[in-house]
Design an enzyme around this catalytic site. Structure first.
Site, short mmCIF file in Angstrom:
data_model
loop_
_atom_site.label_atom_id
_atom_site.label_comp_id
_atom_site.label_asym_id
_atom_site.label_seq_id
_atom_site.Cartn_x
_atom_site.Cartn_y
_atom_site.Cartn_z
N LYS A 121 0.83 -1.22 0.00
CA LYS A 121 0.00 0.00 0.00
C LYS A 121 0.85 1.26 0.00
O LYS A 121 0.49 2.25 -0.63
CB LYS A 121 -0.96 0.00 1.20
CG LYS A 121 -2.09 -0.98 1.00
CD LYS A 121 -3.24 -0.71 1.92
CE LYS A 121 -4.41 -1.61 1.53
NZ LYS A 121 -5.52 -1.56 2.43
N LYS A 203 -4.22 -8.93 -6.34
CA LYS A 203 -5.53 -9.33 -5.80
C LYS A 203 -6.59 -8.29 -6.17
O LYS A 203 -6.29 -7.11 -6.35
CB LYS A 203 -5.45 -9.54 -4.28
CG LYS A 203 -5.52 -8.30 -3.47
CD LYS A 203 -5.84 -8.59 -2.02
CE LYS A 203 -6.04 -7.25 -1.35
NZ LYS A 203 -7.08 -7.19 -0.38
N LYS A 206 -10.71 -3.32 -3.31
CA LYS A 206 -11.75 -2.28 -3.38
C LYS A 206 -11.16 -0.89 -3.56
O LYS A 206 -11.84 0.00 -4.02
CB LYS A 206 -12.69 -2.35 -2.19
CG LYS A 206 -12.09 -2.08 -0.83
CD LYS A 206 -13.20 -2.03 0.22
CE LYS A 206 -13.03 -3.04 1.34
NZ LYS A 206 -11.88 -2.81 2.22
#
Ligand code: AQP
Length: 335
Positions: A121, A203, A206
């Site tokens: 991230k 992956k 969202k």
């Protein structure tokens, strides 16, 4: 046999999802669908973890709206508020308070440096992202440990964080005695990691910038169909489940099998000799049917119902959390 069931009902499940974007079929398959099945067997506690969501900048109005939306998604998926506790994390300050205590007792910098989700991230911005993003796993440990949790059903990406919660609990217990239960992650065999529709090495997420990577649970049926038809496939034309050589197709087969309630080997047999085009068209129909049924339930839940359920959940969860926190406060000497 009866005794075994009774023992199971005594076990506690805790899990949560961040209201940080449009929830997708990856979240449904990896996490929520597991939760629904566990309700009959265990005491379940499910949270909308909004203080995790703010580790990445959120628009305040959108965040408020998404807290309601995620709660409705839990309910539409089949979480029963009479059977399970559903609550919003930020309404119980014990979570952030215990996280602070665990930051001081149990969590080590070396642990956090190993967290792969932080590395992914933060990317190249590790020095300038918020401290909250780095410390996220400690708040997650607090979420879990407050409730004497036995089992934490999550997708594959969250397993490392549950392992860390175990380490933190053990260290705290070594110093102060057996106060925290050591939780176990529960990761389903198939579908623990649904991959992006555009890149099978990433992956489905969202908060991905490209929303075509995922089928959101609230996507219109037309949009969902377009996303499936645009999903990348591998070279060749045979329908085969082969994670190494056909990762994109294997991901689509997994989605088909789970949402369509079919077995992968059976699907492979049925589609022998038929190309990717026919397979994708049929998969789009399966996804549309799933979304149609899901959204019908979702649209029947009012915002007022949600507010009431969250308030009832807050009262029940707070009673449990405050008990554990007051024991911890005494042990460390602040009370
Ligand atoms: N692609 C996935 N396949 C299977 N399970 C998944 N989960 C997430 N993505 C997949 C599981 O869903 C729950 C959501 O947890 P979260 O809200 O804490 O966020 P996350 O793990 O970081 O997942 P996202 O959707 O990618 O959110 P963002 O983009 O906001 O970070 C967890 O149980 C997770 O394992």
């Amino acid at each position: 046999m009866r005794r075994e069931n009774k023992e199971k009902k005594e076990q506690i499940i805790f899990s949560g999802i961040q209201p940080s974007g449009n929830l997708n079929i990856g979240n449904y398959i990896g996490a929520i669908s597991q939760w629904v099945k566990m309700q009959d067997k265990y005491h379940c506690i499910f949270s909308i973890v909004d203080y995790h969501a703010i580790t990445i900048k959120q628009d305040p109005n959108l965040l408020r709206q998404r807290i309601i939306e995620v709660t409705k998604i839990y309910l539409a998926a089949g979480i029963d508020s009479q059977q399970s506790i559903i609550f919003q994390q930020s309404t119980i300050p014990a979570h952030t308070e215990l996280a602070w205590i665990l930051n001081c007792y149990g969590a080590h910098i070396a642990d956090l440096n190993k967290m792969t989700q932080f590395k992914t991230k933060a990317g190249e911005h590790q020095e300038t992202v918020s401290v909250g993003l780095y410390d996220y796993p400690v708040l997650m440990a607090a979420d879990i440990l407050l409730y004497n949790t036995d089992l934490v059903p999550v997708g594959e990406d969250q397993k490392q964080h549950v392992e860390l919660a175990r380490d933190i609990a053990r260290r705290f217990n070594n110093e102060f005695g057996e106060i925290f239960k050591i939780p176990q992650p529960v990761v389903r065999k198939d579908g623990a990691r649904i991959m992006s529709l555009l890149d099978p090495t990433k992956k489905m997420s969202k908060s991905d910038d490209n929303q075509n990577n995922a089928i959101a649970l609230l996507d219109s049926l037309e949009l969902a169909q377009k996303k499936i038809m645009k999903a990348v496939t591998d070279s060749g034309s045979e329908i085969e489940y082969d994670l190494e050589n056909k990762p994109a197709l294997s991901n689509l087969l997994t989605i088909y099998a789970i949402l369509g309630n079919r077995e992968i080997p059976r699907l492979v047999k049925d589609y022998r000799g038929q190309g990717y085009g026919k397979f994708k068209k049929d998969l789009a129909k399966v996804v549309e049917k799933f979304l149609h049924n899901f959204q019908e339930k979702y649209n029947n839940i009012s915002d007022n119902d949600v507010r009431q359920i969250l308030e009832e959940g807050r009262i029940k969860a707070e009673a449990l959390a405050s008990q554990k926190l007051s024991e911890v406060r005494k042990l460390i000497g602040v009370r």
